[in-house]
Write a protein that holds these residues in place. Sequence first.
Motif, PDB file in Angstrom:
ATOM      1  N   ILE A  41       0.737  -1.154   0.098  1.00  0.00           N
ATOM      2  CA  ILE A  41       0.005   0.001   0.008  1.00  0.00           C
ATOM      3  C   ILE A  41       0.826   1.181  -0.019  1.00  0.00           C
ATOM      4  CG2 ILE A  41      -1.930  -1.262   1.353  1.00  0.00           C
ATOM      5  CD1 ILE A  41      -1.027   0.273   3.616  1.00  0.00           C
ATOM      6  N   ALA A  42       0.334   2.220  -0.264  1.00  0.00           N
ATOM      7  CA  ALA A  42       0.973   3.759  -0.140  1.00  0.00           C
ATOM      8  C   ALA A  42       0.772   4.096   1.354  1.00  0.00           C
ATOM      9  CB  ALA A  42       0.184   4.883  -1.196  1.00  0.00           C
ATOM     10  N   TYR A  43       1.990   4.729   1.674  1.00  0.00           N
ATOM     11  CA  TYR A  43       1.980   5.147   3.191  1.00  0.00           C
ATOM     12  C   TYR A  43       2.526   6.509   3.319  1.00  0.00           C
ATOM     13  CZ  TYR A  43       2.636   5.572   8.037  1.00  0.00           C
ATOM     14  OH  TYR A  43       2.829   6.008   9.299  1.00  0.00           O
ATOM     15  N   HIS A  44       1.891   7.446   3.816  1.00  0.00           N
ATOM     16  CA  HIS A  44       2.542   9.054   3.979  1.00  0.00           C
ATOM     17  C   HIS A  44       2.381   9.325   5.406  1.00  0.00           C
ATOM     18  CE1 HIS A  44       3.181   8.949  -0.203  1.00  0.00           C
ATOM     19  NE2 HIS A  44       1.801   8.632  -0.616  1.00  0.00           N
ATOM     20  N   GLY A  45       2.102   8.410   6.174  1.00  0.00           N
ATOM     21  CA  GLY A  45       2.098   8.883   7.459  1.00  0.00           C
ATOM     22  C   GLY A  45       2.957   9.161   8.401  1.00  0.00           C
ATOM     23  N   GLN A  72      -5.569  -4.852  11.547  1.00  0.00           N
ATOM     24  CA  GLN A  72      -4.337  -4.835  10.628  1.00  0.00           C
ATOM     25  C   GLN A  72      -3.106  -4.488  11.260  1.00  0.00           C
ATOM     26  OE1 GLN A  72      -6.287  -1.977   7.834  1.00  0.00           O
ATOM     27  NE2 GLN A  72      -7.113  -3.779   6.533  1.00  0.00           N
ATOM     28  N   LEU A  73      -1.978  -4.889  10.636  1.00  0.00           N
ATOM     29  CA  LEU A  73      -0.642  -4.663  11.027  1.00  0.00           C
ATOM     30  C   LEU A  73      -0.063  -3.964   9.583  1.00  0.00           C
ATOM     31  CD1 LEU A  73       1.808  -6.678  13.000  1.00  0.00           C
ATOM     32  CD2 LEU A  73       2.494  -5.937  10.778  1.00  0.00           C
ATOM     33  N   THR A  74       0.582  -3.014  10.047  1.00  0.00           N
ATOM     34  CA  THR A  74       1.385  -2.253   8.838  1.00  0.00           C
ATOM     35  C   THR A  74       2.967  -2.206   9.105  1.00  0.00           C
ATOM     36  OG1 THR A  74      -0.562  -0.858   8.161  1.00  0.00           O
ATOM     37  CG2 THR A  74       1.490  -0.228   7.308  1.00  0.00           C
ATOM     38  N   LEU A  75       3.689  -2.493   7.916  1.00  0.00           N
ATOM     39  CA  LEU A  75       5.078  -2.159   8.210  1.00  0.00           C
ATOM     40  C   LEU A  75       5.418  -1.154   7.182  1.00  0.00           C
ATOM     41  CD1 LEU A  75       8.106  -3.174   9.267  1.00  0.00           C
ATOM     42  CD2 LEU A  75       8.023  -4.718   7.271  1.00  0.00           C
ATOM     43  N   VAL A  76       6.010  -0.128   7.787  1.00  0.00           N
ATOM     44  CA  VAL A  76       6.333   1.157   7.017  1.00  0.00           C
ATOM     45  C   VAL A  76       7.606   0.792   6.284  1.00  0.00           C
ATOM     46  CG1 VAL A  76       6.609   3.392   6.921  1.00  0.00           C
ATOM     47  CG2 VAL A  76       5.249   2.451   8.715  1.00  0.00           C
ATOM     48  N   GLU A  77       7.794   1.021   4.975  1.00  0.00           N
ATOM     49  CA  GLU A  77       8.802   0.738   4.205  1.00  0.00           C
ATOM     50  C   GLU A  77       9.186   2.279   3.681  1.00  0.00           C
ATOM     51  OE1 GLU A  77       7.290  -2.195   1.525  1.00  0.00           O
ATOM     52  OE2 GLU A  77       8.569  -3.862   2.660  1.00  0.00           O
ATOM     53  N   THR A  95       9.113   0.967  11.004  1.00  0.00           N
ATOM     54  CA  THR A  95       8.145   0.731  12.199  1.00  0.00           C
ATOM     55  C   THR A  95       7.022  -0.100  11.707  1.00  0.00           C
ATOM     56  OG1 THR A  95       8.587   3.201  12.758  1.00  0.00           O
ATOM     57  CG2 THR A  95       6.771   2.197  13.748  1.00  0.00           C
ATOM     58  N   ILE A  96       6.521  -0.928  13.117  1.00  0.00           N
ATOM     59  CA  ILE A  96       5.341  -1.753  12.897  1.00  0.00           C
ATOM     60  C   ILE A  96       4.190  -0.829  13.460  1.00  0.00           C
ATOM     61  CG2 ILE A  96       4.293  -3.685  13.551  1.00  0.00           C
ATOM     62  CD1 ILE A  96       6.976  -5.358  13.427  1.00  0.00           C
ATOM     63  N   ILE A  97       3.105  -0.686  12.664  1.00  0.00           N
ATOM     64  CA  ILE A  97       2.043  -0.222  13.219  1.00  0.00           C
ATOM     65  C   ILE A  97       0.829  -1.171  13.296  1.00  0.00           C
ATOM     66  CG2 ILE A  97       0.368   1.687  13.207  1.00  0.00           C
ATOM     67  CD1 ILE A  97       2.370   2.829  11.207  1.00  0.00           C
ATOM     68  N   VAL A  98       0.167  -1.494  14.544  1.00  0.00           N
ATOM     69  CA  VAL A  98      -0.920  -2.163  14.819  1.00  0.00           C
ATOM     70  C   VAL A  98      -2.263  -1.627  15.123  1.00  0.00           C
ATOM     71  CG1 VAL A  98      -1.859  -4.483  15.956  1.00  0.00           C
ATOM     72  CG2 VAL A  98       0.555  -3.980  15.899  1.00  0.00           C
ATOM     73  N   GLY A 149       7.440   6.038   0.418  1.00  0.00           N
ATOM     74  CA  GLY A 149       5.936   6.117   0.424  1.00  0.00           C
ATOM     75  C   GLY A 149       5.288   5.056   0.406  1.00  0.00           C
ATOM     76  N   ARG A 150       5.817   3.876   0.771  1.00  0.00           N
ATOM     77  CA  ARG A 150       5.077   2.443   0.474  1.00  0.00           C
ATOM     78  C   ARG A 150       5.055   1.750   2.054  1.00  0.00           C
ATOM     79  NH1 ARG A 150       2.008   2.285  -3.470  1.00  0.00           N
ATOM     80  NH2 ARG A 150       2.254  -0.079  -3.537  1.00  0.00           N
ATOM     81  N   ALA A 151       4.195   0.706   2.118  1.00  0.00           N
ATOM     82  CA  ALA A 151       4.241   0.138   3.406  1.00  0.00           C
ATOM     83  C   ALA A 151       3.683  -1.470   2.839  1.00  0.00           C
ATOM     84  CB  ALA A 151       3.218   0.788   4.371  1.00  0.00           C
ATOM     85  N   ARG A 152       3.659  -2.489   3.992  1.00  0.00           N
ATOM     86  CA  ARG A 152       3.113  -3.797   3.721  1.00  0.00           C
ATOM     87  C   ARG A 152       2.165  -3.902   4.894  1.00  0.00           C
ATOM     88  NH1 ARG A 152       5.498  -7.567   0.459  1.00  0.00           N
ATOM     89  NH2 ARG A 152       7.323  -6.737  -0.703  1.00  0.00           N
ATOM     90  N   ARG A 153       0.963  -4.280   4.240  1.00  0.00           N
ATOM     91  CA  ARG A 153      -0.085  -4.443   5.530  1.00  0.00           C
ATOM     92  C   ARG A 153      -0.556  -6.037   5.505  1.00  0.00           C
ATOM     93  NH1 ARG A 153      -5.074  -0.520   4.382  1.00  0.00           N
ATOM     94  NH2 ARG A 153      -5.633  -2.194   3.063  1.00  0.00           N
TER      95      ARG A 153
END
Length: 311
Positions: free
Chosen positions: A159-163, A178-183, A169-172, A186-190
């Motif tokens: 996914i796109a990520y601009h947070g 959902q758990l998101t790994l920020v890459e 960082t891992i965001i739960v 501007g990308r992430a894995r969810r």
Amino acid sequence: MSASIRRLLLAGFTVLAFASTVHAQGRSPVGDAGIDGFGDDGQLYQDQSGALYVRRGGRYLPYTGRTDFVRPAPAVQAPVAPPAASVDPDATVPARPGGAPPAEGLSPLEAAKAKAILRAPDNEPIDYAKIYGPITDDVFPVQAFNYKKMNPAFLRQEIAYHGPYEPGTIIVDPRAHQLTLVEGNGRARRYGVGVGKQGFSWSGTATVNSKQAWPDWYPPKEMIARSPKLASEVDKLQSGLGVSGGLRNPLGARAMYLWQGNKDTLFRIHGTLEPFSIGKSVSSGCIRMINQDAIDLFSRVNVGTKVVVLN
């Protein structure tokens, strides 16, 4: 020889020194014999991907034990490994720096876990038939997951990520399951997750203190007392009553242990025996993942990774 092990050999190791602090539960995990009885000079070595090795009799053995008693040492480098041409191409574990033969004394299970820790992430475009298919080359076989029966919101996605959180960082998000790994870029894995049911949920910031492939599980005494069935399933293991790592272990194929400062939160990010519980609030507070997703996340994060559990 796998590319990950070849890179490890050429990169050298970073040395970690043992802290003198006592384990948070009141006992030191390092006895007179050292980690898990290894003894010797009392040092761990970590490669650039985060895999750990313990020195024993001049050799470097892959280490999959607990790391809550380890602190980073000053920037010291272990001796550089010999050129790849001098390495045994059939070795299942890397040769120790200096050109000696591969480490001896590992059981087949220990060697398999050490290899599993070095599994490289799959960076190909996500193909559900592939990523949720059976895994036959791990410590234990992982069955295929029928992703077609799962809500697509809980399947792995890029996914796109601009947070506000930095890469790594891992965001739960417990409400979204959902758990998101920020890459970077501007990308992430969810990933979809299962979270704690009412009365067992938690939030805050923690750190991945250690990582385990097919770990043993030591449920709290209170949990055993609440569940007669669980009481009949636990065995006497090295560190107490628990369930050995394997196909009947609730932690599944991988576990990442979450600490806040010097205290174990007792919460984990881990695989599961019940993949269709993903997207629900059913656990005793831990963050559970489809085994294939737990393996993928495990391969992308290192000890020290920041974990943010939203309120």
